[in-house]
Design an enzyme around this catalytic site. Structure first.
Site, PDB file in Angstrom:
ATOM      1  N   ARG A  72      70.831  32.001  79.738  1.00  0.00           N
ATOM      2  CA  ARG A  72      70.505  32.966  78.849  1.00  0.00           C
ATOM      3  C   ARG A  72      71.163  32.805  77.401  1.00  0.00           C
ATOM      4  NH1 ARG A  72      72.327  39.278  78.330  1.00  0.00           N
ATOM      5  NH2 ARG A  72      70.867  39.940  77.064  1.00  0.00           N
ATOM      6  N   HIS A 160      66.921  41.755  73.835  1.00  0.00           N
ATOM      7  CA  HIS A 160      66.464  41.953  75.266  1.00  0.00           C
ATOM      8  C   HIS A 160      65.005  41.274  75.230  1.00  0.00           C
ATOM      9  CE1 HIS A 160      69.019  45.900  75.335  1.00  0.00           C
ATOM     10  NE2 HIS A 160      69.843  44.999  76.199  1.00  0.00           N
ATOM     11  N   HIS A 186      64.106  49.871  76.894  1.00  0.00           N
ATOM     12  CA  HIS A 186      65.031  48.908  77.702  1.00  0.00           C
ATOM     13  C   HIS A 186      66.241  50.094  77.678  1.00  0.00           C
ATOM     14  CE1 HIS A 186      67.044  45.436  79.676  1.00  0.00           C
ATOM     15  NE2 HIS A 186      68.022  45.794  79.091  1.00  0.00           N
ATOM     16  N   ASN A 189      73.297  49.807  79.632  1.00  0.00           N
ATOM     17  CA  ASN A 189      74.316  49.882  78.833  1.00  0.00           C
ATOM     18  C   ASN A 189      74.038  49.593  77.415  1.00  0.00           C
ATOM     19  OD1 ASN A 189      76.741  50.830  78.805  1.00  0.00           O
ATOM     20  ND2 ASN A 189      77.914  48.760  78.998  1.00  0.00           N
ATOM     21  N   GLY A 307      69.030  49.843  83.911  1.00  0.00           N
ATOM     22  CA  GLY A 307      69.577  50.757  84.717  1.00  0.00           C
ATOM     23  C   GLY A 307      69.332  52.406  84.490  1.00  0.00           C
ATOM     24  N   GLU A 310      65.297  52.996  84.655  1.00  0.00           N
ATOM     25  CA  GLU A 310      64.610  52.902  85.887  1.00  0.00           C
ATOM     26  C   GLU A 310      65.151  53.993  87.129  1.00  0.00           C
ATOM     27  OE1 GLU A 310      65.708  48.990  87.558  1.00  0.00           O
ATOM     28  OE2 GLU A 310      65.186  47.984  85.526  1.00  0.00           O
ATOM     29  N   ASN A 311      66.402  54.483  86.697  1.00  0.00           N
ATOM     30  CA  ASN A 311      66.990  55.450  87.686  1.00  0.00           C
ATOM     31  C   ASN A 311      67.258  56.855  86.933  1.00  0.00           C
ATOM     32  OD1 ASN A 311      67.922  53.573  89.870  1.00  0.00           O
ATOM     33  ND2 ASN A 311      68.771  52.773  88.052  1.00  0.00           N
ATOM     34  N   GLU A 356      65.647  39.861  84.178  1.00  0.00           N
ATOM     35  CA  GLU A 356      65.834  38.764  83.263  1.00  0.00           C
ATOM     36  C   GLU A 356      65.944  37.327  83.999  1.00  0.00           C
ATOM     37  OE1 GLU A 356      68.351  41.779  81.765  1.00  0.00           O
ATOM     38  OE2 GLU A 356      67.905  41.077  79.599  1.00  0.00           O
TER      39      GLU A 356
HETATM   40  P1  ADP Z   1      73.524  46.210  81.308  1.00  0.00           P
HETATM   41  O1  ADP Z   1      72.631  45.102  82.239  1.00  0.00           O
HETATM   42  O2  ADP Z   1      73.262  46.585  80.209  1.00  0.00           O
HETATM   43  O3  ADP Z   1      74.888  46.177  81.843  1.00  0.00           O
HETATM   44  P2  ADP Z   1      72.495  48.197  83.337  1.00  0.00           P
HETATM   45  O4  ADP Z   1      70.748  47.863  83.197  1.00  0.00           O
HETATM   46  O5  ADP Z   1      72.771  47.790  84.583  1.00  0.00           O
HETATM   47  O6  ADP Z   1      72.910  47.605  81.990  1.00  0.00           O
HETATM   48  O7  ADP Z   1      72.365  49.518  83.104  1.00  0.00           O
HETATM   49  C1  ADP Z   1      73.716  50.139  82.864  1.00  0.00           C
HETATM   50  C2  ADP Z   1      73.383  51.785  82.849  1.00  0.00           C
HETATM   51  O8  ADP Z   1      72.661  52.318  83.872  1.00  0.00           O
HETATM   52  C3  ADP Z   1      74.706  52.875  83.080  1.00  0.00           C
HETATM   53  O9  ADP Z   1      74.657  53.564  81.769  1.00  0.00           O
HETATM   54  C4  ADP Z   1      74.741  53.291  84.336  1.00  0.00           C
HETATM   55  O10 ADP Z   1      75.434  54.526  84.344  1.00  0.00           O
HETATM   56  C5  ADP Z   1      73.187  53.474  84.379  1.00  0.00           C
HETATM   57  N1  ADP Z   1      72.646  53.815  85.851  1.00  0.00           N
HETATM   58  C6  ADP Z   1      72.706  52.659  86.792  1.00  0.00           C
HETATM   59  N2  ADP Z   1      72.451  53.150  87.964  1.00  0.00           N
HETATM   60  C7  ADP Z   1      71.921  54.560  87.519  1.00  0.00           C
HETATM   61  C8  ADP Z   1      71.404  55.504  88.620  1.00  0.00           C
HETATM   62  N3  ADP Z   1      71.450  55.555  89.794  1.00  0.00           N
HETATM   63  N4  ADP Z   1      71.205  56.639  87.749  1.00  0.00           N
HETATM   64  C9  ADP Z   1      71.421  56.883  86.262  1.00  0.00           C
HETATM   65  N5  ADP Z   1      71.894  55.960  85.698  1.00  0.00           N
HETATM   66  C10 ADP Z   1      72.136  54.717  86.321  1.00  0.00           C
END
Ligand code: ADP
Length: 368
Positions: A72, A160, A186, A189, A307, A310-311, A356
């Site tokens: 990447r 991204h 997307h 973080n 993150g 999706e959640n 990714e």
């Molecule tokens: P990166 O790849 O940019 O490090 P991610 O896609 O892993 O980031 O996302 C990280 C973010 O997703 C953080 O803010 C984390 O708090 C949030 N996150 C992860 N799991 C959950 C969840 N179950 N509910 C809410 N937020 C979540």
């Protein structure tokens, strides 16, 4: 490429290396992260250990089973496509390091390490920026003197892109085609949003650097550059401002944490700064979705990924609440259950996990 071949995916950062091993037919065998890379534990040493552990854990019986490595690479400058890494491409990635000093030099370290450790196999660069090279010039340029933009390569590169491409391909698989007017959020973080017309990026919120656009975990997102100058003048110091805007701002700068789960928990305890951070995050997102729906001339589908996307159902709920004027209404229950299809209105709204690493493996397959 034969199905028994294995592809290693490397994402080399300044202090960590994320890696994953896949079969050529895109089945993930393992993934992990090695942290605390420094001058003692160099990228080469860490990658040597990764290879050793793949063998010890019997994911490969010999290194010859690894037939390609997909890297990447954050910044590809003007490269519109992913490439097998030749001397010329490696030089270009190195040159693009001026534009992404926090990322490309470490990507290069990973490439050099593999060239030393597995000299016979091809390395493939998959760029986070390539997807956005279709953005038209009027959306790419900033309103600064054209001569400066040209001299210093200042423009919107966007990031991204690997994730956006993956989501587009998932939509094509699921729906038979990519929706013509598509917006993908997307939200990890690092957070960004992309307007995609007939499968091509026409605008995205991250710009010359990943700092622009949405408010993020620790990055500020859009901020008046005049405010940045003012902070520099008041502090009589500007070296640390880059650090503040990249690592101490965003959700963390407002609520003290960049973990959305923690912020949500605190809002339930009526914590005011957590509520403010959530409100700011969602408001910025609403504004961008509305703006992108205008530049697309409408919106067929909205996708949430990564993150938070999706959640965090509460983020999706809050963001979509005020977008009914765009035909966006959510099925509350399905949204709270993080289901894939969460719309009730005419605009489709999906929650689709990004991958990714899988996209990189797919590109490796295409290029070889
Ligand atoms: P990166 O790849 O940019 O490090 P991610 O896609 O892993 O980031 O996302 C990280 C973010 O997703 C953080 O803010 C984390 O708090 C949030 N996150 C992860 N799991 C959950 C969840 N179950 N509910 C809410 N937020 C979540």
């Amino acid at each position: 490429m034969q199905k028994s071949n294995k592809i290693l995916v490397l994402n080399c950062g300044s202090s960590s290396i994320k890696y994953a091993l896949f079969t050529a037919d895109e089945r993930e065998l393992c993934h992990d992260i090695v942290e605390n890379i420094d001058s003692n534990k160099t990228h080469t040493k860490a990658i040597q250990n990764i290879l050793l552990s793949l063998q010890q854990q019997k994911y490969v019986s010999s290194y010859s089973e690894i037939t390609a490595v997909g890297h990447r690479v954050v910044h590809g400058k003007d490269m519109t496509q992913n490439h097998i890494i030749t001397k010329k491409i490696q030089k270009k990635i190195k040159e693009a390091g001026v534009l992404a000093p926090l990322h490309n030099p470490h990507n290069i370290e990973g490439i050099i390490a593999i060239q030393k450790l597995l000299p016979k196999i091809p390395n493939i660069a998959v760029f986070d920026t390539a997807f956005h090279t279709t953005i038209p010039e009027y959306a790419v340029l900033y309103g600064i003197p054209l001569s400066l933009s040209k001299k210093y390569y200042i423009k919107r590169y966007g990031f991204h892109g690997i994730s956006y491409q993956y989501i587009c391909e998932e939509l094509k698989k699921k729906l038979g085609k990519i929706p013509g007017k598509l917006i993908i959020c997307h939200l990890g973080n690092g957070s960004s949003i992309c307007a995609i017309k007939n499968g091509k990026s026409i605008d995205t919120s991250m710009g010359f650097t990943p700092m622009e656009g949405l408010m993020m975990g620790t990055r500020c997102g859009d901020v008046d550059v005049g405010a940045v100058f003012h902070i520099a003048a008041m502090r009589k110091e500007c070296r640390d401002i880059d650090h503040i805007l990249n690592f101490e701002s965003g959700l963390k700068g407002i609520a003290g944490t960049n973990d959305m789960r923690m912020i949500w928990k605190k809002t339930q305890q009526k914590n005011k700064t957590a509520q403010l951070a959530l409100d700011m995050y969602c408001y910025r997102l609403q504004k961008y979705i509305s703006a992108y729906s205008a530049v697309l001339g409408g919106i067929d589908a909205l996708v949430f990924t990564a993150g938070i996307g999706e959640n965090a159902w509460y983020v999706r709920e809050k963001v979509c609440q005020s977008l009914s004027c765009l035909g966006i209404t959510l099925d509350r229950k399905k949204n709270r259950e993080n289901k894939e299809k969460i719309h009730t209105g005419k605009t489709k709204v999906y929650v689709i996990p990004t991958n990714e690493e899988k996209m990189i493996v797919r590109e490796v397959g295409r290029l070889l």
